[in-house]
Design an enzyme around this catalytic site. Structure first.
Site, PDB file in Angstrom:
ATOM      1  N   ASP A  69      -4.226  -2.581  -0.614  1.00 19.46           N
ATOM      2  CA  ASP A  69      -3.544  -3.529  -1.497  1.00 19.46           C
ATOM      3  C   ASP A  69      -2.700  -2.698  -2.448  1.00 19.46           C
ATOM      4  O   ASP A  69      -3.183  -1.759  -3.068  1.00 19.46           O
ATOM      5  CB  ASP A  69      -4.514  -4.430  -2.264  1.00 19.46           C
ATOM      6  CG  ASP A  69      -3.772  -5.664  -2.755  1.00 19.46           C
ATOM      7  OD1 ASP A  69      -3.382  -6.499  -1.918  1.00 19.46           O
ATOM      8  OD2 ASP A  69      -3.533  -5.780  -3.972  1.00 19.46           O
ATOM      9  N   SER A  70      -1.434  -3.035  -2.479  1.00 16.73           N
ATOM     10  CA  SER A  70      -0.502  -2.176  -3.204  1.00 16.73           C
ATOM     11  C   SER A  70       0.551  -2.997  -3.921  1.00 16.73           C
ATOM     12  O   SER A  70       0.654  -4.210  -3.715  1.00 16.73           O
ATOM     13  CB  SER A  70       0.158  -1.215  -2.211  1.00 16.73           C
ATOM     14  OG  SER A  70       0.576  -1.917  -1.060  1.00 16.73           O
ATOM     15  N   GLY A 159       9.907  -3.446   1.366  1.00 14.90           N
ATOM     16  CA  GLY A 159       9.612  -3.930   0.017  1.00 14.90           C
ATOM     17  C   GLY A 159      10.635  -3.482  -1.017  1.00 14.90           C
ATOM     18  O   GLY A 159      11.843  -3.642  -0.832  1.00 14.90           O
ATOM     19  N   TYR A 160      10.119  -2.899  -2.095  1.00 10.93           N
ATOM     20  CA  TYR A 160      10.968  -2.510  -3.228  1.00 10.93           C
ATOM     21  C   TYR A 160      11.566  -1.102  -3.059  1.00 10.93           C
ATOM     22  O   TYR A 160      12.181  -0.579  -3.990  1.00 10.93           O
ATOM     23  CB  TYR A 160      10.158  -2.561  -4.518  1.00 10.93           C
ATOM     24  CG  TYR A 160       9.620  -3.934  -4.869  1.00 10.93           C
ATOM     25  CD1 TYR A 160      10.353  -4.820  -5.656  1.00 10.93           C
ATOM     26  CD2 TYR A 160       8.384  -4.366  -4.402  1.00 10.93           C
ATOM     27  CE1 TYR A 160       9.864  -6.077  -5.977  1.00 10.93           C
ATOM     28  CE2 TYR A 160       7.882  -5.623  -4.713  1.00 10.93           C
ATOM     29  CZ  TYR A 160       8.627  -6.473  -5.499  1.00 10.93           C
ATOM     30  OH  TYR A 160       8.143  -7.727  -5.809  1.00 10.93           O
TER      31      TYR A 160
HETATM   32  P1  IMP Z   1       0.116  -6.655  -0.396  1.00 13.69           P
HETATM   33  O1  IMP Z   1       0.193  -6.942   1.062  1.00 13.69           O
HETATM   34  O2  IMP Z   1      -0.384  -7.789  -1.222  1.00 13.69           O
HETATM   35  O3  IMP Z   1      -0.610  -5.372  -0.696  1.00 13.69           O
HETATM   36  O4  IMP Z   1       1.634  -6.496  -0.833  1.00 13.69           O
HETATM   37  C1  IMP Z   1       2.165  -5.358  -1.292  1.00 13.69           C
HETATM   38  C2  IMP Z   1       3.601  -5.613  -1.722  1.00 13.69           C
HETATM   39  O5  IMP Z   1       3.938  -4.579  -2.663  1.00 13.69           O
HETATM   40  C3  IMP Z   1       4.574  -5.490  -0.573  1.00 13.69           C
HETATM   41  O6  IMP Z   1       4.868  -6.714   0.004  1.00 13.69           O
HETATM   42  C4  IMP Z   1       5.794  -4.863  -1.254  1.00 13.69           C
HETATM   43  O7  IMP Z   1       6.560  -5.877  -1.854  1.00 13.69           O
HETATM   44  C5  IMP Z   1       5.173  -4.006  -2.348  1.00 13.69           C
HETATM   45  N1  IMP Z   1       4.935  -2.628  -1.852  1.00 13.69           N
HETATM   46  C6  IMP Z   1       3.732  -2.045  -1.574  1.00 13.69           C
HETATM   47  N2  IMP Z   1       3.906  -0.817  -1.087  1.00 13.69           N
HETATM   48  C7  IMP Z   1       5.231  -0.620  -1.044  1.00 13.69           C
HETATM   49  C8  IMP Z   1       6.013   0.473  -0.593  1.00 13.69           C
HETATM   50  O8  IMP Z   1       5.532   1.502  -0.099  1.00 13.69           O
HETATM   51  N3  IMP Z   1       7.341   0.314  -0.719  1.00 13.69           N
HETATM   52  C9  IMP Z   1       7.908  -0.804  -1.238  1.00 13.69           C
HETATM   53  N4  IMP Z   1       7.226  -1.860  -1.624  1.00 13.69           N
HETATM   54  C10 IMP Z   1       5.882  -1.766  -1.535  1.00 13.69           C
END
Ligand code: IMP
Length: 205
Positions: A69-70, A159-160
């Site tokens: 989770d990121s 993502g970002y």
């Molecule tokens: P999760 O699936 O709820 O963990 O969503 C993480 C969200 O954080 C992703 O959909 C991206 O928008 C953003 N994110 C996480 N890791 C990265 C990365 O390595 N690069 C760019 N965006 C990221």
């Protein structure tokens, strides 16, 4: 339990690609779930959400399962988008943004709107990992500090990445080659930490 085969608890193909690449460099055999599971990520922290995802996939597939989770933490926005990173475009904080081409694009548009005229552009990517073995497991985290750019640059990653410039670099994360991103990214650091924690036997129970 044998810890060579690991299932990835994610439905994000770009994230899965990065995790697979990183884990395979440590000779883990990586499995992708045949079916996606609808997981309610209702937790208030990255760690809690990673745990919920890992546990949900473990319950179904009964093998060592790794969840990530990121998200992006922007200091001037009090930590937003944070745990709301993936669906920030529809979050009430800062007003909603329409999805025109992709969710990533809508998230970026919203963040750039909120950062218009903001001088403090410091931000960090954060990744929490939980490797569930059922009743016990391992967790780790990694961070990558940087700044939010004025406009998107580059087309690698996801993502970002196009609006995040890692500290000490003149390129956005989306202008880095995959192995360059892995070397400095929050996810790269979290996986390397996890490998050390597993080797040291320092899990949770
Ligand atoms: P999760 O699936 O709820 O963990 O969503 C993480 C969200 O954080 C992703 O959909 C991206 O928008 C953003 N994110 C996480 N890791 C990265 C990365 O390595 N690069 C760019 N965006 C990221």
């Amino acid at each position: 339990m044998e810890l060579r085969r690991i299932l990835l608890a994610t439905s994000n193909p770009k994230k899965a690609e990065e995790m697979k690449r990183l884990l395979e460099s440590y000779s883990f055999q990586v499995e992708i779930p045949k079916e996606e599971i609808e997981v309610q990520e209702g937790g208030s922290s990255f760690l809690e959400n990673a745990f919920i995802k890992a546990q949900a996939y473990y319950e179904k597939y009964r093998m060592p399962t790794l969840a990530d989770d990121s998200g992006l933490v922007v200091y001037a926005l009090g930590g937003y988008p944070g745990v709301f990173s993936s669906r920030f475009y529809e979050h009430e904080y800062g007003g909603k943004e329409e999805v025109k081409t992709s969710k990533d694009e809508a998230n970026i548009r919203k963040l750039l709107r909120l950062m218009e005229g903001v001088k403090d552009r410091r931000a960090k990517f954060v990744a929490f990992l939980v490797l569930s073995l059922g009743d016990a497991g391992y967790w780790s985290m990694g961070e990558c500090e940087g700044i939010i750019l004025e406009e998107p640059k580059g087309s690698e990653g996801f993502g970002y990445d196009p609006i995040f410039q890692p500290e000490g670099m003149q390129k956005s994360m989306a202008q880095l080659k995959p192995e360059e991103k892995d070397a400095i990214s929050h996810r790269g650091k979290a996986i390397r930490n996890l490998v050390k924690i597993i080797a040291g036997g320092r899990g949770y129970e």
